[in-house]
Design a protein around this motif. Sequence first.
Motif, PDB file in Angstrom:
ATOM      1  N   ILE A 172       6.004 -16.188  -4.406  1.00  0.00           N
ATOM      2  CA  ILE A 172       6.228 -16.066  -5.848  1.00  0.00           C
ATOM      3  C   ILE A 172       5.848 -14.662  -6.320  1.00  0.00           C
ATOM      4  O   ILE A 172       6.573 -14.043  -7.098  1.00  0.00           O
ATOM      5  N   LEU A 173       4.718 -14.152  -5.825  1.00  0.00           N
ATOM      6  CA  LEU A 173       4.275 -12.805  -6.184  1.00  0.00           C
ATOM      7  C   LEU A 173       4.638 -11.824  -5.081  1.00  0.00           C
ATOM      8  O   LEU A 173       4.835 -12.210  -3.924  1.00  0.00           O
ATOM      9  N   GLU A 174       4.722 -10.546  -5.431  1.00  0.00           N
ATOM     10  CA  GLU A 174       5.025  -9.514  -4.436  1.00  0.00           C
ATOM     11  C   GLU A 174       3.930  -9.494  -3.365  1.00  0.00           C
ATOM     12  O   GLU A 174       2.746  -9.711  -3.659  1.00  0.00           O
ATOM     13  N   SER A 175       4.351  -9.208  -2.129  1.00  0.00           N
ATOM     14  CA  SER A 175       3.398  -9.242  -1.017  1.00  0.00           C
ATOM     15  C   SER A 175       2.261  -8.246  -1.199  1.00  0.00           C
ATOM     16  O   SER A 175       1.117  -8.520  -0.832  1.00  0.00           O
ATOM     17  N   THR A 179      -1.649  -9.223  -1.189  1.00  0.00           N
ATOM     18  CA  THR A 179      -2.585  -8.578  -0.268  1.00  0.00           C
ATOM     19  C   THR A 179      -3.777  -8.014  -1.020  1.00  0.00           C
ATOM     20  O   THR A 179      -4.932  -8.166  -0.606  1.00  0.00           O
ATOM     21  N   ALA A 180      -3.501  -7.371  -2.148  1.00  0.00           N
ATOM     22  CA  ALA A 180      -4.587  -6.753  -2.925  1.00  0.00           C
ATOM     23  C   ALA A 180      -5.558  -7.800  -3.457  1.00  0.00           C
ATOM     24  O   ALA A 180      -6.779  -7.631  -3.350  1.00  0.00           O
ATOM     25  N   ILE A 181      -5.049  -8.871  -4.021  1.00  0.00           N
ATOM     26  CA  ILE A 181      -5.963  -9.840  -4.631  1.00  0.00           C
ATOM     27  C   ILE A 181      -6.626 -10.745  -3.587  1.00  0.00           C
ATOM     28  O   ILE A 181      -7.707 -11.269  -3.824  1.00  0.00           O
ATOM     29  N   SER A 182      -5.994 -10.901  -2.407  1.00  0.00           N
ATOM     30  CA  SER A 182      -6.604 -11.762  -1.387  1.00  0.00           C
ATOM     31  C   SER A 182      -7.940 -11.210  -0.912  1.00  0.00           C
ATOM     32  O   SER A 182      -8.818 -11.962  -0.492  1.00  0.00           O
ATOM     33  N   HIS A 183      -8.115  -9.883  -0.994  1.00  0.00           N
ATOM     34  CA  HIS A 183      -9.384  -9.278  -0.578  1.00  0.00           C
ATOM     35  C   HIS A 183     -10.527  -9.604  -1.536  1.00  0.00           C
ATOM     36  O   HIS A 183     -11.692  -9.338  -1.230  1.00  0.00           O
ATOM     37  N   LEU A 184     -10.178 -10.158  -2.689  1.00  0.00           N
ATOM     38  CA  LEU A 184     -11.210 -10.464  -3.683  1.00  0.00           C
ATOM     39  C   LEU A 184     -11.806 -11.858  -3.488  1.00  0.00           C
ATOM     40  O   LEU A 184     -12.779 -12.205  -4.149  1.00  0.00           O
ATOM     41  N   TYR A 185     -11.207 -12.654  -2.588  1.00  0.00           N
ATOM     42  CA  TYR A 185     -11.680 -14.037  -2.368  1.00  0.00           C
ATOM     43  C   TYR A 185     -12.567 -14.114  -1.124  1.00  0.00           C
ATOM     44  O   TYR A 185     -12.401 -13.350  -0.177  1.00  0.00           O
ATOM     45  N   ASN A 186     -13.473 -15.084  -1.122  1.00  0.00           N
ATOM     46  CA  ASN A 186     -14.354 -15.289   0.034  1.00  0.00           C
ATOM     47  C   ASN A 186     -13.660 -16.026   1.161  1.00  0.00           C
ATOM     48  O   ASN A 186     -13.937 -15.794   2.341  1.00  0.00           O
ATOM     49  N   VAL A 187     -12.787 -16.955   0.786  1.00  0.00           N
ATOM     50  CA  VAL A 187     -12.166 -17.843   1.761  1.00  0.00           C
ATOM     51  C   VAL A 187     -10.667 -17.924   1.476  1.00  0.00           C
ATOM     52  O   VAL A 187     -10.247 -18.010   0.318  1.00  0.00           O
ATOM     53  N   ILE A 188      -9.868 -17.906   2.532  1.00  0.00           N
ATOM     54  CA  ILE A 188      -8.424 -18.054   2.377  1.00  0.00           C
ATOM     55  C   ILE A 188      -7.957 -19.258   3.212  1.00  0.00           C
ATOM     56  O   ILE A 188      -8.300 -19.372   4.389  1.00  0.00           O
TER      57      ILE A 188
END
Length: 239
Positions: A172-175, A179-188
């Motif tokens: 849904i969102l640009e890759s 990628t940028a916001i995934s680094h802000l989470y502790n767990v994926i």
Amino acid sequence: MSRAFFGVEGLDTIVSQGLSYGSQILVQGDTGVGKTVLAGEFIKEGLICGDTCIYVACDEAPSVMREHLTMFKLSTKAYEETGRLIFVDAYEQDDSPELYSISDHGNLDKYFTLEKKILSKNLGGRVRLIVDSMSTLLTGLDSNQIINFHKNRLKFLRKHGVLTMDVFVKDILESQVMTAISHLYNVIVRMTLGGSPARPVRILQLGKLKSGKFSANQYMFTIHPVFGIVVALDLEVIA
């Protein structure tokens, strides 16, 4: 220190030490793979453990999650009456029957203000916040807007110890934004559909728990009509 679990058989074995309150979980997956089922399990586990759960419904009306939880042997009425389960309607544009609703979709400032207002009444206790799906709220917005929103919001939630699960629909969102916001989470948690058309399989990955890198193994999982998601640890997918 109190720790939290997903409430999912197999998945909680992988995170045997549990998650600390204040952790932020990014769930990303294909349409129809079971993301909302996982969100329901997360809510059910929280309610059983005494947490207050806030569910922001973006892709379907809150009533759908109520029915879903009822199917998994959890009646929501008593929890809602005591304020232990709070629904936010971010689906209906007008005339929402819910106590809390968002009519101006795409206005992140208004969303964050409402989120903080609801959280302010529950801070000091153990709170789970689930947004399903966050990608719907962000559709059509500028990438810088999205990244700045995440930085400010996740910082606030972490500071106040809110256990957060944000659900994203894949592609849904640009890759670059993901990628940028995934680094802000502790767990994926990544949930994908694999296999062949004749024999489709659901695959789950869990990463960033220790090393800061996404190096998770792939595990098959199923959705049981009564028990929900069951991760088969003995059926690891060999890449």
